[in-house]
Design a protein around this motif. Structure first.
Motif, PDB file in Angstrom:
ATOM      1  N   ALA A  95       0.853  -1.188   0.000  1.00 41.89           N
ATOM      2  CA  ALA A  95       0.000   0.000   0.000  1.00 41.89           C
ATOM      3  C   ALA A  95       0.884   1.232   0.000  1.00 41.89           C
ATOM      4  O   ALA A  95       1.775   1.379   0.844  1.00 41.89           O
ATOM      5  CB  ALA A  95      -0.925   0.005   1.208  1.00 41.89           C
ATOM      6  N   ILE A  96       0.654   2.107  -0.976  1.00 41.02           N
ATOM      7  CA  ILE A  96       1.488   3.292  -1.170  1.00 41.02           C
ATOM      8  C   ILE A  96       0.950   4.469  -0.366  1.00 41.02           C
ATOM      9  O   ILE A  96      -0.231   4.819  -0.473  1.00 41.02           O
ATOM     10  CB  ILE A  96       1.523   3.683  -2.667  1.00 41.02           C
ATOM     11  N   ALA A  97       1.800   5.095   0.429  1.00 46.90           N
ATOM     12  CA  ALA A  97       1.411   6.274   1.200  1.00 46.90           C
ATOM     13  C   ALA A  97       2.012   7.514   0.566  1.00 46.90           C
ATOM     14  O   ALA A  97       3.211   7.566   0.302  1.00 46.90           O
ATOM     15  CB  ALA A  97       1.895   6.142   2.649  1.00 46.90           C
ATOM     16  N   THR A  98       1.148   8.511   0.292  1.00 49.78           N
ATOM     17  CA  THR A  98       1.612   9.797  -0.219  1.00 49.78           C
ATOM     18  C   THR A  98       1.276  10.872   0.805  1.00 49.78           C
ATOM     19  O   THR A  98       0.506  10.651   1.732  1.00 49.78           O
ATOM     20  CB  THR A  98       0.934  10.122  -1.561  1.00 49.78           C
ATOM     21  N   SER A  99       1.844  12.031   0.637  1.00 49.55           N
ATOM     22  CA  SER A  99       1.653  13.116   1.604  1.00 49.55           C
ATOM     23  C   SER A  99       0.807  14.238   1.003  1.00 49.55           C
ATOM     24  O   SER A  99       1.148  14.742  -0.072  1.00 49.55           O
ATOM     25  CB  SER A  99       3.011  13.673   2.028  1.00 49.55           C
ATOM     26  N   PRO A 100      -0.293  14.611   1.703  1.00 49.62           N
ATOM     27  CA  PRO A 100      -0.854  14.008   2.912  1.00 49.62           C
ATOM     28  C   PRO A 100      -1.656  12.770   2.548  1.00 49.62           C
ATOM     29  O   PRO A 100      -2.140  12.638   1.430  1.00 49.62           O
ATOM     30  CB  PRO A 100      -1.761  15.115   3.455  1.00 49.62           C
ATOM     31  N   MET A 101      -1.808  11.872   3.495  1.00 50.10           N
ATOM     32  CA  MET A 101      -2.447  10.586   3.247  1.00 50.10           C
ATOM     33  C   MET A 101      -3.794  10.519   3.949  1.00 50.10           C
ATOM     34  O   MET A 101      -3.957  11.024   5.065  1.00 50.10           O
ATOM     35  CB  MET A 101      -1.548   9.465   3.768  1.00 50.10           C
ATOM     36  N   ALA A 102      -4.786   9.911   3.282  1.00 54.28           N
ATOM     37  CA  ALA A 102      -6.116   9.740   3.875  1.00 54.28           C
ATOM     38  C   ALA A 102      -6.133   8.444   4.691  1.00 54.28           C
ATOM     39  O   ALA A 102      -5.939   7.358   4.136  1.00 54.28           O
ATOM     40  CB  ALA A 102      -7.183   9.714   2.787  1.00 54.28           C
ATOM     41  N   MET A 103      -6.368   8.554   5.971  1.00 54.53           N
ATOM     42  CA  MET A 103      -6.274   7.399   6.859  1.00 54.53           C
ATOM     43  C   MET A 103      -7.317   6.332   6.539  1.00 54.53           C
ATOM     44  O   MET A 103      -7.025   5.139   6.597  1.00 54.53           O
ATOM     45  CB  MET A 103      -6.434   7.846   8.312  1.00 54.53           C
ATOM     46  N   PHE A 104      -8.552   6.741   6.230  1.00 56.36           N
ATOM     47  CA  PHE A 104      -9.586   5.722   6.011  1.00 56.36           C
ATOM     48  C   PHE A 104      -9.224   4.831   4.837  1.00 56.36           C
ATOM     49  O   PHE A 104      -9.308   3.600   4.924  1.00 56.36           O
ATOM     50  CB  PHE A 104     -10.953   6.367   5.780  1.00 56.36           C
ATOM     51  N   GLU A 105      -8.832   5.440   3.717  1.00 58.00           N
ATOM     52  CA  GLU A 105      -8.541   4.655   2.526  1.00 58.00           C
ATOM     53  C   GLU A 105      -7.319   3.762   2.732  1.00 58.00           C
ATOM     54  O   GLU A 105      -7.281   2.632   2.242  1.00 58.00           O
ATOM     55  CB  GLU A 105      -8.358   5.577   1.319  1.00 58.00           C
ATOM     56  N   MET A 106      -6.315   4.245   3.463  1.00 57.51           N
ATOM     57  CA  MET A 106      -5.180   3.379   3.792  1.00 57.51           C
ATOM     58  C   MET A 106      -5.643   2.245   4.698  1.00 57.51           C
ATOM     59  O   MET A 106      -5.230   1.091   4.543  1.00 57.51           O
ATOM     60  CB  MET A 106      -4.074   4.182   4.484  1.00 57.51           C
ATOM     61  N   SER A 107      -6.547   2.564   5.624  1.00 62.54           N
ATOM     62  CA  SER A 107      -7.053   1.536   6.533  1.00 62.54           C
ATOM     63  C   SER A 107      -7.832   0.461   5.802  1.00 62.54           C
ATOM     64  O   SER A 107      -7.870  -0.692   6.244  1.00 62.54           O
ATOM     65  CB  SER A 107      -7.936   2.175   7.609  1.00 62.54           C
TER      66      SER A 107
ATOM     67  N   VAL B 253      -0.405  -3.549  -5.908  1.00 59.91           N
ATOM     68  CA  VAL B 253      -0.023  -2.254  -5.360  1.00 59.91           C
ATOM     69  C   VAL B 253      -1.298  -1.435  -5.196  1.00 59.91           C
ATOM     70  O   VAL B 253      -2.017  -1.179  -6.170  1.00 59.91           O
ATOM     71  CB  VAL B 253       0.966  -1.509  -6.267  1.00 59.91           C
ATOM     72  N   VAL B 254      -1.605  -1.052  -3.953  1.00 57.00           N
ATOM     73  CA  VAL B 254      -2.791  -0.253  -3.657  1.00 57.00           C
ATOM     74  C   VAL B 254      -2.369   1.195  -3.469  1.00 57.00           C
ATOM     75  O   VAL B 254      -1.418   1.478  -2.736  1.00 57.00           O
ATOM     76  CB  VAL B 254      -3.501  -0.768  -2.391  1.00 57.00           C
ATOM     77  N   ILE B 255      -3.090   2.106  -4.137  1.00 54.25           N
ATOM     78  CA  ILE B 255      -2.811   3.536  -4.011  1.00 54.25           C
ATOM     79  C   ILE B 255      -4.012   4.186  -3.327  1.00 54.25           C
ATOM     80  O   ILE B 255      -5.008   4.523  -3.980  1.00 54.25           O
ATOM     81  CB  ILE B 255      -2.566   4.203  -5.380  1.00 54.25           C
ATOM     82  N   PRO B 256      -3.976   4.345  -2.002  1.00 53.97           N
ATOM     83  CA  PRO B 256      -5.095   4.980  -1.305  1.00 53.97           C
ATOM     84  C   PRO B 256      -5.191   6.471  -1.624  1.00 53.97           C
ATOM     85  O   PRO B 256      -4.309   7.050  -2.270  1.00 53.97           O
ATOM     86  CB  PRO B 256      -4.759   4.751   0.178  1.00 53.97           C
ATOM     87  N   ALA B 257      -6.246   7.084  -1.143  1.00 58.60           N
ATOM     88  CA  ALA B 257      -6.454   8.515  -1.373  1.00 58.60           C
ATOM     89  C   ALA B 257      -5.415   9.342  -0.633  1.00 58.60           C
ATOM     90  O   ALA B 257      -4.789   8.903   0.329  1.00 58.60           O
ATOM     91  CB  ALA B 257      -7.863   8.907  -0.928  1.00 58.60           C
ATOM     92  N   GLY B 258      -5.279  10.552  -1.088  1.00 58.14           N
ATOM     93  CA  GLY B 258      -4.402  11.530  -0.459  1.00 58.14           C
ATOM     94  C   GLY B 258      -4.728  12.891  -1.017  1.00 58.14           C
ATOM     95  O   GLY B 258      -5.658  13.056  -1.815  1.00 58.14           O
ATOM     96  N   GLY B 259      -3.982  13.875  -0.609  1.00 54.84           N
ATOM     97  CA  GLY B 259      -4.195  15.207  -1.141  1.00 54.84           C
ATOM     98  C   GLY B 259      -3.855  15.266  -2.622  1.00 54.84           C
ATOM     99  O   GLY B 259      -2.866  14.684  -3.066  1.00 54.84           O
TER     100      GLY B 259
ATOM    101  N   THR C 147      -0.877  -5.993 -10.270  1.00 58.25           N
ATOM    102  CA  THR C 147      -2.138  -5.275 -10.446  1.00 58.25           C
ATOM    103  C   THR C 147      -2.055  -3.997  -9.630  1.00 58.25           C
ATOM    104  O   THR C 147      -1.562  -4.006  -8.501  1.00 58.25           O
ATOM    105  CB  THR C 147      -3.326  -6.127  -9.970  1.00 58.25           C
ATOM    106  N   ILE C 148      -2.534  -2.897 -10.206  1.00 54.17           N
ATOM    107  CA  ILE C 148      -2.536  -1.613  -9.510  1.00 54.17           C
ATOM    108  C   ILE C 148      -3.983  -1.245  -9.201  1.00 54.17           C
ATOM    109  O   ILE C 148      -4.832  -1.245 -10.099  1.00 54.17           O
ATOM    110  CB  ILE C 148      -1.888  -0.494 -10.359  1.00 54.17           C
ATOM    111  N   LEU C 149      -4.262  -0.934  -7.937  1.00 51.77           N
ATOM    112  CA  LEU C 149      -5.616  -0.600  -7.512  1.00 51.77           C
ATOM    113  C   LEU C 149      -5.597   0.740  -6.792  1.00 51.77           C
ATOM    114  O   LEU C 149      -4.922   0.888  -5.768  1.00 51.77           O
ATOM    115  CB  LEU C 149      -6.165  -1.700  -6.595  1.00 51.77           C
ATOM    116  N   SER C 150      -6.323   1.708  -7.339  1.00 52.04           N
ATOM    117  CA  SER C 150      -6.403   3.015  -6.683  1.00 52.04           C
ATOM    118  C   SER C 150      -7.733   3.158  -5.961  1.00 52.04           C
ATOM    119  O   SER C 150      -8.744   2.580  -6.363  1.00 52.04           O
ATOM    120  CB  SER C 150      -6.255   4.147  -7.708  1.00 52.04           C
ATOM    121  N   ILE C 151      -7.727   3.932  -4.879  1.00 49.49           N
ATOM    122  CA  ILE C 151      -8.932   4.198  -4.105  1.00 49.49           C
ATOM    123  C   ILE C 151      -9.140   5.697  -4.033  1.00 49.49           C
ATOM    124  O   ILE C 151      -8.227   6.434  -3.657  1.00 49.49           O
ATOM    125  CB  ILE C 151      -8.824   3.617  -2.681  1.00 49.49           C
TER     126      ILE C 151
END
Length: 317
Positions: free
Chosen positions: A8-20, A74-80, A102-106
């Motif tokens: 799971a990829i973390a970007t700055s700033p990162m949305a906690m719910f989507e990473m969770s 590879v999961v790309i959660p939400a962020g700014g 597989t790449i999955l964005s949220i």
């Protein structure tokens, strides 16, 4: 594809719910419940370096972006949403995809994914609030505001917030079968399947009625899938007029009674195909389709393959 290593990829700033969402679906050991083990890591620009979140806290990834290259998913959660994303991040995602991931964005993670160019020529979804902005920024990608997720094979995009759960469970179901997805969903206390074609949000207000929810009706349907369920009888069970019931049903499920019932019957058929040796005709009867021909028609439409082929691939027996 294999589905055993997830980053799971973390970007700055990162949305906690989507990473969770990624952490909850893939990061918890549920082998005691029959779920295959996943090797799950979180990746930031630097391992161990705190990343600010959109809710004001901090998140500390365990690995660096480059460690995601060898993952199956590879999961790309939400962020700014940013004007530019680091080249190192974009190249990591491209390289992982080249190696077969597989790449999955949220949610707004779709902006990062689109910046890599991997969405060029494809359809994609992001949160409906940012769909117009996404379309203007990435004209080579067709964006939709009316679905929960879009599966392009090795590229999956999920809409905002809870739709990320739907996208992740859809991938689990696609790769590991309905039984595994259902066990994860049961532990998360979420519906095992919301069809990707459902709307992200309901434009009309939820109709006011004396009945708070149609959940008892939904329970009745799923407990009696082999019975005939006509709207007049369901409305009567809900103690509503047919018109009010139809509006309430769409408001709570995002789809029509007929489509929802078909989806639940297909889900039941998948479980029976995976977990029993029942003939296809019997699977059709127990799941409410009545005939093997009708089962094959709806199964092909929803799952994209035949019941026999699905059983060969996912049968646990």
């Amino acid at each position: 594809m294999a589905l055993s290593t997830i980053a799971a990829i973390a970007t700055s700033p990162m949305a906690m719910f989507e990473m969770s969402v990624a952490c909850e679906v893939f990061g918890i050991d549920r082998t005691d419940d029959g779920v295959p083990p996943f090797a799950f890591i979180t990746c930031g620009q630097s391992a161990g370096e705190a990343i600010p979140t959109t809710s004001g806290g901090q998140f500390v990834p365990t690995h660096s972006w480059q460690d995601a290259v060898g993952a199956d998913l590879v999961v790309i959660p939400a962020g700014g949403i940013r004007d530019h994303y680091p080249d190192e991040l974009l190249e990591t995602i491209r390289e992982a995809h080249r190696r077969g991931a597989t790449i999955l964005s949220i949610c707004t993670g779709a902006f990062v994914l689109a910046e890599t160019g991997l969405l060029d020529g494809l359809s994609a979804v992001t949160h409906w609030r940012y769909a117009e902005q996404f379309a203007a920024r990435f004209p080579r990608t067709e964006v939709s505001m009316d679905v929960l997720y879009i599966d392009n094979g090795s590229i999956i995009t999920g809409a905002g917030t809870a739709a990320g759960i739907d996208a992740c469970l859809h991938l689990v179901r696609r790769e590991l079968g309905a039984g595994v997805a259902t066990r994860i969903a049961r532990r998360m206390v979420v519906p095992p399947q919301r069809d990707g074609g459902q709307r992200q949000y309901v434009e009309a207000p939820v109709p006011e009625t004396d009945c708070e929810s149609i959940q008892p009706v939904l329970n009745h349907i799923t407990e009696n899938l082999d019975a005939v369920h006509a709207v007049p009888e369901l409305a009567k069970l809900a103690m509503m007029s047919e018109r009010t019931f139809a509006r309430r049903f769409v408001a709570e499920t995002g789809t029509t009674p007929h489509k929802w019932i078909v989806q639940q019957r297909v889900l039941r058929a998948r479980e029976l195909l995976e977990q029993t040796d029942l003939p296809v005709e019997s699977v059709a009867t127990h799941s409410g389709f009545g005939s093997a021909a009708l089962l094959r028609t709806h199964f092909q439409s929803v799952v994209g393959t035949s019941p026999q082929r699905y059983r060969r691939e996912f049968s646990a027996r």
